[in-house]
Design a protein around this motif. Structure first.
Motif, PDB file in Angstrom:
ATOM      1  N   ARG A  63       0.839  -1.145   0.060  1.00 28.26           N
ATOM      2  CA  ARG A  63       0.200   0.032   0.105  1.00 28.26           C
ATOM      3  C   ARG A  63       0.970   1.287   0.004  1.00 28.26           C
ATOM      4  N   GLU A  64       0.324   2.412  -0.290  1.00 25.17           N
ATOM      5  CA  GLU A  64       0.998   3.589  -0.342  1.00 25.17           C
ATOM      6  C   GLU A  64       1.603   3.958   0.983  1.00 25.17           C
ATOM      7  N   TYR A  65       2.859   4.590   0.890  1.00 26.68           N
ATOM      8  CA  TYR A  65       3.464   4.893   2.190  1.00 26.68           C
ATOM      9  C   TYR A  65       2.451   6.127   3.149  1.00 26.68           C
ATOM     10  N   ARG A  66       2.631   5.912   4.284  1.00 28.59           N
ATOM     11  CA  ARG A  66       1.918   7.202   4.935  1.00 28.59           C
ATOM     12  C   ARG A  66       2.948   7.595   5.982  1.00 28.59           C
ATOM     13  N   PRO A  67       2.911   8.731   6.343  1.00 25.50           N
ATOM     14  CA  PRO A  67       3.867   9.333   7.514  1.00 25.50           C
ATOM     15  C   PRO A  67       3.763   8.587   8.726  1.00 25.50           C
ATOM     16  N   THR A  83       6.210   4.767  -9.129  1.00 26.34           N
ATOM     17  CA  THR A  83       6.706   6.089  -9.052  1.00 26.34           C
ATOM     18  C   THR A  83       6.190   6.759  -7.661  1.00 26.34           C
ATOM     19  N   HIS A  84       5.454   5.728  -6.804  1.00 22.35           N
ATOM     20  CA  HIS A  84       4.855   6.523  -5.464  1.00 22.35           C
ATOM     21  C   HIS A  84       5.359   5.545  -4.306  1.00 22.35           C
ATOM     22  N   PRO A  85       5.936   6.108  -3.351  1.00 21.51           N
ATOM     23  CA  PRO A  85       6.482   5.066  -2.271  1.00 21.51           C
ATOM     24  C   PRO A  85       5.374   4.384  -1.694  1.00 21.51           C
ATOM     25  N   HIS A  86       5.666   2.950  -1.616  1.00 20.48           N
ATOM     26  CA  HIS A  86       4.721   1.904  -1.081  1.00 20.48           C
ATOM     27  C   HIS A  86       5.612   1.063  -0.026  1.00 20.48           C
ATOM     28  N   VAL A  87       4.683   0.705   1.030  1.00 17.80           N
ATOM     29  CA  VAL A  87       5.494  -0.317   2.027  1.00 17.80           C
ATOM     30  C   VAL A  87       4.458  -1.629   1.693  1.00 17.80           C
ATOM     31  N   ARG A 310      -0.730   1.759  12.543  1.00 16.27           N
ATOM     32  CA  ARG A 310      -0.246   0.550  11.800  1.00 16.27           C
ATOM     33  C   ARG A 310      -1.177   0.436  10.526  1.00 16.27           C
ATOM     34  N   THR A 311      -2.587   0.788  10.686  1.00 12.88           N
ATOM     35  CA  THR A 311      -3.496   0.518   9.678  1.00 12.88           C
ATOM     36  C   THR A 311      -3.902   1.629   8.767  1.00 12.88           C
ATOM     37  N   GLY A 312      -3.460   2.729   9.116  1.00 14.14           N
ATOM     38  CA  GLY A 312      -4.009   3.926   8.474  1.00 14.14           C
ATOM     39  C   GLY A 312      -5.260   4.366   8.629  1.00 14.14           C
ATOM     40  N   GLY A 313      -6.000   3.758   9.727  1.00 17.32           N
ATOM     41  CA  GLY A 313      -7.282   3.987   9.995  1.00 17.32           C
ATOM     42  C   GLY A 313      -8.325   2.976   9.459  1.00 17.32           C
ATOM     43  N   SER A 314      -7.732   2.184   8.630  1.00 18.32           N
ATOM     44  CA  SER A 314      -8.533   1.078   8.301  1.00 18.32           C
ATOM     45  C   SER A 314      -9.061  -0.074   9.430  1.00 18.32           C
ATOM     46  N   THR A 315     -10.041  -0.882   9.056  1.00 16.68           N
ATOM     47  CA  THR A 315     -10.459  -1.760  10.036  1.00 16.68           C
ATOM     48  C   THR A 315      -9.670  -3.039  10.322  1.00 16.68           C
ATOM     49  N   ARG A 316      -8.359  -3.144   9.384  1.00 19.56           N
ATOM     50  CA  ARG A 316      -7.685  -4.155   9.598  1.00 19.56           C
ATOM     51  C   ARG A 316      -6.869  -4.212  10.764  1.00 19.56           C
TER      52      ARG A 316
END
Length: 316
Positions: A63-67, A83-87, A310-316
């Motif tokens: 998924r895309e990198y988040r701060p 061309t976009h940062p992913h983790v 860890r999940t960027g606000g998702s339910t996982r």
């Protein structure tokens, strides 16, 4: 604030004098576990993330990198392609091992609010066990109570966690200082596969524990639970105050003047800031529990915040 956690520890404090026939009271421990089960059980619904509440070791989706994401989990092929940062996220292991380093030195036999710091440390052990023993996971501990650390072998499941909790609760008290550095370093030996390491202490120890803590954080997901009492942060205006060092027995009388209280508060704030900085450098999650706040709510907020990060606000 419900105060449910404080009420349970208040009962534990009354039973701590030895009047109850089961060490520190099997009845109190069962009530504490029941309280934790009822309060924290809902936090583990949905996808199980394994560590508390960190990632596992099996590769998952990108998924895309988040701060705030761990840069060590950068997925460079996907990053180059898009061309976009992913983790790269990870799927939790199903059989993980959690080890606790539990500081039960004499400095924890102190509390001016609703419970002793020792009781709060025991509650933290019970909460960590509840959050980590599902799915066949194992939990063990090393306990420091003024002498060489005592190792409790890792055991699986709820019954293993109950045995561990009772053994820690019944650990003998000694009027001595625990070597916190040696206690933490005992989790580094023998080397174990990646898991969760939890250090529970007031961290009121001489310099030297920071290096083994950093070493521990290199291999394991690391969580530090800091136990505090409000009187360690500021002094009351009560005139002459008698202070006793529980680790040495030394007695001091001080006049709680305005200038003394101010200097004390400044020194205490500097000390706690230094502890927090050392924990950050070690890469540890930092949970502070105080004897005058609802520790159950504090743990719930901490776990929820870690999951959100860890999940960027998702339910996982």
């Amino acid at each position: 604030m419900s105060g449910a956690g404080l009420s349970a520890l208040g009962r534990m404090r009354r039973d701590a004098g030895g009047a109850h026939p089961g060490g520190r009271g099997e009845f109190v421990l069962s009530k504490l576990q029941l309280l934790i089960n009822n309060k924290l059980d809902g936090l583990l619904h949905g996808d199980y993330l394994g560590l508390l509440p960190g990632p596992g070791s099996e590769p998952g989706e990108a998924r895309e990198y988040r701060p705030g994401d761990d840069v060590r989990r950068m997925d460079w092929p996907v990053t180059a392609r898009t061309t976009h940062p992913h983790v790269r996220t990870t799927i939790a292991d199903r059989e993980l091992e959690t080890w606790l380093a539990v500081d039960m030195s004499a400095s924890l036999d102190f509390g001016t609010a609703r419970c002793l710091k020792r009781d709060l440390a025991l509650a933290a052990v019970a909460a960590m066990a509840h959050l980590t023993v599902r799915g066949g996971n194992r939990i063990g501990a090393v306990v420091g109570a003024g002498e060489a650390p005592v190792r409790i072998p890792a055991m699986p499941g709820r019954k293993g966690a109950q045995v561990l909790l009772k053994r820690i609760a019944d650990a003998p008290r000694r009027p001595a200082r625990t070597d916190l550095a040696a206690l933490i370093d005992s989790l580094n030996r023998p080397p174990r596969r990646r898991g969760l390491a939890v250090v529970i202490s007031d961290f009121l120890a001489p310099e030297g524990w920071q290096r083994p803590l950093r070493k521990l954080g290199v291999r394991h997901d690391l969580l530090a639970v800091e136990i505090v009492d409000p009187r360690e942060l500021e002094l009351p205006d009560v005139g002459v105050l008698e202070l006793v060092d529980p680790e040495t027995g030394a007695v001091h009388e001080v006049q709680t003047t305005a200038s003394l209280r101010r200097r004390y508060a400044e020194a205490a704030a500097e000390q706690r800031a230094g502890i927090a900085a050392a924990l950050r450098r070690a890469g540890a999650g930092h949970l502070r529990l105080s004897t005058d706040s609802d520790w159950l709510l504090d743990i719930v907020r901490f776990v929820a915040a870690r999951r959100h990060a860890r999940t960027g606000g998702s339910t996982r």
